[in-house]
Design a protein around this motif. Structure first.
Motif, PDB file in Angstrom:
ATOM      1  N   GLN A   1       3.363   3.060  11.460  1.00 55.34           N
ATOM      2  CA  GLN A   1       4.249   1.957  10.628  1.00 55.34           C
ATOM      3  C   GLN A   1       5.687   2.221  11.325  1.00 55.34           C
ATOM      4  O   GLN A   1       6.353   0.944  11.166  1.00 55.34           O
ATOM      5  CB  GLN A   1       4.298   2.922   9.408  1.00 55.34           C
TER       6      GLN A   1
ATOM      7  N   GLU B   1       5.852   9.535   3.417  1.00 55.69           N
ATOM      8  CA  GLU B   1       5.697   9.757   4.860  1.00 55.69           C
ATOM      9  C   GLU B   1       5.469   8.746   5.684  1.00 55.69           C
ATOM     10  O   GLU B   1       4.683   8.130   5.447  1.00 55.69           O
ATOM     11  CB  GLU B   1       4.942  10.950   5.261  1.00 55.69           C
ATOM     12  N   THR B   2       6.229   8.593   6.662  1.00 56.68           N
ATOM     13  CA  THR B   2       5.589   7.113   7.330  1.00 56.68           C
ATOM     14  C   THR B   2       4.695   7.837   8.502  1.00 56.68           C
ATOM     15  O   THR B   2       4.664   9.080   8.712  1.00 56.68           O
ATOM     16  CB  THR B   2       6.916   6.579   8.247  1.00 56.68           C
ATOM     17  N   THR B   3       4.023   6.904   8.814  1.00 52.91           N
ATOM     18  CA  THR B   3       3.085   7.260   9.937  1.00 52.91           C
ATOM     19  C   THR B   3       3.457   6.633  11.273  1.00 52.91           C
ATOM     20  O   THR B   3       4.365   5.872  11.350  1.00 52.91           O
ATOM     21  CB  THR B   3       1.556   6.449   9.657  1.00 52.91           C
TER      22      THR B   3
ATOM     23  N   LYS C   1       0.807  -1.142  -0.010  1.00 53.79           N
ATOM     24  CA  LYS C   1       0.147   0.140  -0.110  1.00 53.79           C
ATOM     25  C   LYS C   1       0.946   1.210   0.073  1.00 53.79           C
ATOM     26  O   LYS C   1       0.263   2.513  -0.250  1.00 53.79           O
ATOM     27  CB  LYS C   1      -0.859  -0.065   1.295  1.00 53.79           C
TER      28      LYS C   1
END
Lengths: 317, 266
Positions: free
Chosen positions: A241, A236-238, A132
């Motif tokens: 994550q 961008e990482t969350t 995703k």
């Protein structure tokens, strides 16, 4: 004054027309087909392609690398001098498949003629981009473009390059295929040393605190890549994550966190501190780093350094 | 929510985030009243030129960038004063120039690359322990400056001529405010990223100014809105699996919106 203003547009139009005629005449008048004795001008987008082309051409050609040291292949903006490099090129070599989003407009913008071009990723065994985390930039090609990290595929790229170069300069075909054999022999040795060193660690994971550039390497030697973000270097990482990646790294007993030198080691250091690991660079190899201009490192040296660092991650040595 | 106790990176995000949010929010109240809402964006463009210059001369990019931003902030002040522009014109002039010079310098230095951007933009999920301390010191400095010069700042913000006539050193205080803003913007941008700094300078202050009756409570409300945005935003980003910075900004806007509606009804 008014009179001068009146004829100005016509003068300008005439000048533009003259320039257009002149530039067309130049391309017609001086065909860029190779003639014996003149060095071939090869333009390559990324570092591994430039290295292979340089070795295959030997003295017969001059290879220009478009991407400057340290630049990000996805975001780099071409300069006027790059358009001129392209205009003089006998052959343009790129990876394709969305790695160089700026290339098509650069080619269109500089095309007073069709530049002979080859896409190295064409016809190779590519890994589909899944998951995703895929972003628009890569997904229109919908395959992972970092194909040069599979040395078996590199050998095929070398063969395709040799064919393309021989088409451009048939009189040097013998030289090209002799040089290509040399490159492929080195690639085979590199592949064998990877296989020998990494075989004991089949099925083990390595953790990259950046984007997932090493899927081809993982596939070839039976390793598992864990990355912070997906294929897009911009995603961008969350927070979740990042937390999930940290727990997974802990669970898999990761002892070394890898970073891409071009994006810095900050994230890797912070994650390493959370899981009690150390930090090592892993080079995607598509580019030199800033300050490494002038051939300080070859593609083969980058890959040997990667192997050392991978083995260090599994053994602690 | 156990994650916030389990992972140090989330704790540092809350710590540094709240400190920078409060520093920006307090400055923001004064900036909004001075019609300098875009100063965050403007200074970030100028900081880009500073980083590029630092990389070109290969000396302390962050320090060079801070110096350039401070000089530019003073320049914007001067330009506003002597050219009689509105604040936004002076900011736009300086930020365009900053961006242009930055592009040229980065190209000359051959360092138009990821390392340039990593000098410029931080990420709230990648904060080092030392950066938390730095954020706290910055917040403290802003709060102390505001407390010490509170009445004079307020006087000159509402009636500049009267303040000048009353003997308030208006230009020196302007300069102090500009320097504090420049340092907050550049360091904040390096630690949590430009998206958050630009938002923290404007949205909490706007919420405070339209809710509060008194100036002092506007500053207080701005600081509380800013802190709450960080905490609620990070929690929401974790629960919804959304990017942290964007979620924090959206949360701060939602708080602003709720206060706006509440005020209308009251």
């Amino acid at each position: 004054m008014i009179a001068r203003h009146r004829w100005f547009p016509f003068a300008a139009a005439a000048a533009v027309l003259a320039a257009a005629v002149f530039s067309t005449a130049r391309t017609i008048g001086f065909p860029l087909r190779s003639e014996a004795g003149r060095k071939l001008k090869i333009v390559a987008t990324v570092f591994p392609l430039a290295e292979f082309a340089r070795e295959i051409c030997g003295e017969r050609g001059e290879v220009l690398l478009l991407l400057p040291a340290g630049a990000d292949v996805h975001h780099w903006l071409p300069r006027i001098s790059d358009v001129r490099k392209l205009q003089a090129a006998d052959l343009l070599i790129s990876i394709g498949k969305g790695l160089e989003p700026w290339l098509s407009s650069l080619v269109k913008g500089s095309a007073a003629r069709t530049i002979p071009a080859m896409e190295a990723a064409e016809g190779l065994d590519l890994i589909p981009a899944g998951g995703k985390a895929e972003e628009a930039e890569h997904s229109h090609g919908s395959v992972d473009p970092h194909v040069w990290l599979d040395f078996g595929q590199d050998m095929k790229i070398v063969e395709a390059l040799t064919r393309a170069l021989s088409g451009t300069a048939p009189e040097s075909a013998a030289l090209f295929s002799r040089n290509a054999e040399g490159v492929n022999a080195r690639l085979r040795r590199l592949d064998e040393s990877y296989r020998a060193s990494l075989d004991p660690f089949r099925g083990r994971s390595f953790f990259i605190a950046g984007h997932a550039a090493f899927a081809y390497l993982a596939r070839r030697y039976g390793l598992v890549q864990i990355s912070l973000t997906g294929l897009s270097p911009d995603a961008e990482t969350t927070p979740r994550q990042t937390a999930a990646a940290i727990s997974r790294a802990k669970a898999e007993g990761i002892k070394t966190v890898y970073f891409e030198p071009s994006t810095g080691d900050k994230m890797a250091r912070l994650i390493a501190a959370e899981i009690g690991a150390d930090v090592r660079p892993l080079y995607p190899g598509h580019n030199l780093e800033s300050g490494q201009e002038g051939g300080a490192m070859t593609f083969f040296q980058f890959m040997e350094r990667n192997l050392e660092n991978l083995v260090h991650g599994f053994t602690g040595r | 929510m156990d994650a916030f106790f389990e992972y140090a990176f989330l704790q540092r995000a809350v710590g540094a985030g709240v400190c920078i949010a409060v520093a920006c929010a307090v400055l923001g109240v004064f900036l909004l009243l001075r019609k300098d809402a875009m100063i965050g964006h403007g200074l970030s463009h100028i900081a880009f030129a500073g980083i590029a210059l630092g990389l070109l001369i290969r000396q302390w990019p962050m320090a060079v960038s801070l110096a350039v931003a401070v000089v530019a902030a003073l320049g914007i002040m001067k330009l506003k004063e002597s050219a009689g522009f509105h604040g936004d014109t002076a900011i736009a002039v300086c930020s365009s120039l900053g961006m242009a010079v930055g592009v040229i310098l980065a190209s000359i230095s051959g360092r138009f690359d990821a390392s340039l951007l990593s000098y410029l933009f931080g990420d709230i999920l990648a904060i080092e322990p030392a950066e938390v301390v730095l954020s706290a010191l910055m917040a403290l400095a802003v709060l102390v400056i505001t407390a010490v010069f509170y009445h004079r700042f307020m006087f000159m913000t509402f009636d500049r001529e009267a303040a000048q006539a009353a003997g308030v050193p208006v230009r020196r205080l302007d300069a102090l405010m500009s320097v504090a803003t420049a340092i907050t913007v550049v360091l904040g941008m390096k630690i949590v990223g430009i998206l958050l700094v630009a938002a923290f300078l404007v949205i909490p202050a706007a919420a405070g100014l339209q809710t509060a009756v008194r100036f002092k409570s506007a500053v207080g409300i701005a600081a509380v809105v800013a802190s709450a945005s960080v905490v609620v935003g990070l929690a929401a980003a974790y629960l919804l699996d959304w990017p942290a910075s964007g979620t924090i900004v959206v949360v701060s806007f939602l708080i602003f919106g709720i206060l706006f509606l509440f005020r209308r009804r009251a």
